[in-house]
Motif scaffolding. Structure first.
Motif, mmCIF file in Angstrom:
data_model
loop_
_atom_site.group_PDB
_atom_site.id
_atom_site.type_symbol
_atom_site.label_atom_id
_atom_site.label_comp_id
_atom_site.label_asym_id
_atom_site.label_seq_id
_atom_site.Cartn_x
_atom_site.Cartn_y
_atom_site.Cartn_z
ATOM 1 N N ALA A 7 1.047 -1.144 -0.030
ATOM 2 C CA ALA A 7 -0.040 -0.019 -0.114
ATOM 3 C C ALA A 7 0.841 1.330 0.068
ATOM 4 O O ALA A 7 2.139 1.040 0.076
ATOM 5 N N VAL A 8 0.304 2.459 -0.093
ATOM 6 C CA VAL A 8 0.986 3.639 -0.067
ATOM 7 C C VAL A 8 0.345 4.620 0.994
ATOM 8 O O VAL A 8 -0.774 4.720 1.125
ATOM 9 N N TYR A 9 1.205 5.102 1.712
ATOM 10 C CA TYR A 9 0.956 6.140 2.960
ATOM 11 C C TYR A 9 1.035 7.300 2.275
ATOM 12 O O TYR A 9 1.973 7.889 1.743
ATOM 13 N N VAL A 10 -0.030 8.292 2.568
ATOM 14 C CA VAL A 10 0.020 9.614 1.920
ATOM 15 C C VAL A 10 0.222 10.460 3.111
ATOM 16 O O VAL A 10 -0.764 10.446 4.139
ATOM 17 N N ASP A 52 2.251 -5.589 7.071
ATOM 18 C CA ASP A 52 0.582 -5.388 7.544
ATOM 19 C C ASP A 52 0.545 -4.761 8.834
ATOM 20 O O ASP A 52 -0.555 -4.801 9.528
ATOM 21 N N ARG A 53 1.834 -4.676 9.542
ATOM 22 C CA ARG A 53 1.906 -3.955 10.844
ATOM 23 C C ARG A 53 0.851 -2.864 11.105
ATOM 24 O O ARG A 53 0.811 -1.887 10.363
ATOM 25 N N PRO A 54 0.129 -2.865 11.767
ATOM 26 C CA PRO A 54 -0.881 -1.553 12.089
ATOM 27 C C PRO A 54 -0.135 -0.381 12.388
ATOM 28 O O PRO A 54 0.684 -0.622 13.141
ATOM 29 N N LEU A 55 -0.416 0.789 11.805
ATOM 30 C CA LEU A 55 0.112 1.902 12.020
ATOM 31 C C LEU A 55 -0.363 2.369 13.271
ATOM 32 O O LEU A 55 -1.472 2.028 13.810
ATOM 33 N N GLY A 56 0.446 3.347 13.992
ATOM 34 C CA GLY A 56 -0.181 4.133 15.105
ATOM 35 C C GLY A 56 0.847 4.019 16.146
ATOM 36 O O GLY A 56 0.466 4.686 17.680
ATOM 37 N N LEU A 80 -2.717 15.698 5.605
ATOM 38 C CA LEU A 80 -3.613 14.697 5.571
ATOM 39 C C LEU A 80 -3.752 14.122 7.312
ATOM 40 O O LEU A 80 -2.481 14.158 7.725
ATOM 41 N N ARG A 81 -4.978 13.850 7.358
ATOM 42 C CA ARG A 81 -4.673 13.114 9.060
ATOM 43 C C ARG A 81 -4.066 12.017 8.923
ATOM 44 O O ARG A 81 -3.810 11.309 7.995
ATOM 45 N N PHE A 82 -3.320 11.726 10.006
ATOM 46 C CA PHE A 82 -2.713 10.594 10.329
ATOM 47 C C PHE A 82 -3.412 9.095 9.821
ATOM 48 O O PHE A 82 -4.456 9.252 10.083
#
Length: 253
Positions: A7-10, A52-56, A80-82
């Protein structure tokens, strides 16, 4: 983009001519290398997610903020929001940038040369309590009533005193916030009053000003801090991305 990206994080939207710092990294484990996706006159700061590690995690939150705030010091940024994640770079260009280019371009133009600062003032506890007791005879009476007395025997008096103190702090916070906003008027800021994060907060403001007026902002706050010596501790954070004033639509993966 990494070939094994899932995936891509923005992070945010910037003018198309912005280049990330060499080897800048962002969120994820391992941290993704920051890149740019462009469309016309706008671009998105992104990085690959390869697990797939959850972000946060605290590290993720710090990486997100540091990238946006560092970018905002040199170019306008729509944050953009986290947690904004999209499928791939192509979807970032077509579904985010192309679909909102005119809106993004106008918002970036409004932010050109401007940055957000956060002003945080905190009452000094001993000084505040002394001030409140001098100004409120009922609070002083209750304080004297409960001094050196068992807590159970003075429960109602303690509750009443706490309520009086809370009301007085709210009134002082409103008055002191108005005073700060009045002092800042010459800088022609946009102002957003933030909710207090602690009962002893005196002032909590986000302001958007011209970056070249930062020295004037700092001088104004030094003057306030001098006038408030031993009463309020004043801190200034920024420049940072304009979180309180603008944001890009949060994309859906």
């Amino acid at each position: 983009m990494a070939s094994d990206a899932i995936a891509v994080y923005v992070y945010g939207i910037v003018p198309a001519d912005v280049e990330p710092e060499p080897h800048a990294t962002g969120v994820g484990d391992p941290p993704g290398e920051v890149a740019v996706v462009r469309h016309g006159e706008v671009a998105a700061l992104i990085s690959s997610l390869t697990s797939d590690r959850p972000l946060g995690t605290p590290q993720d939150l710090t990486a997100h903020a540091e990238l946006l705030d560092g970018s905002a010091a040199v170019a306008p940024v729509l944050p953009l929001r986290f947690g904004a994640v999209m499928t791939d770079a192509e979807s970032v260009e077509s579904e985010l940038l192309a679909a909102n280019e005119a809106e993004f371009r106008a918002a970036l133009a409004e932010l050109e040369g401007r940055g957000q600062f956060v002003i945080k003032g905190r009452y000094i506890e001993d000084t505040l309590l002394r001030e409140l007791l001098e100004e409120n005879s009922e609070a002083a009476r209750l304080r004297a009533e409960i001094r050196d007395q068992p807590e159970d025997a003075t429960r109602n008096a303690r509750i009443a005193l706490g309520e009086l103190i809370n009301q007085a702090i709210e009134a002082k916070r409103a008055e002191d916030t108005r005073a700060v906003v009045a002092e800042l008027e010459r800088l022609e800021p946009l102002v957003n009053q933030r909710a207090p994060t602690d009962e002893e907060d005196a002032v909590h403001l986000a302001v958007l000003i011209e970056l070249d007026r930062q020295p004037e902002l700092e001088e104004t706050l030094r003057g306030l801090a001098k006038n408030w010596d031993d009463r309020v501790e004043v801190n200034l954070l920024g420049p940072m991305a304009a979180y309180d004033f603008v944001s890009a639509p949060n994309p859906a993966r």
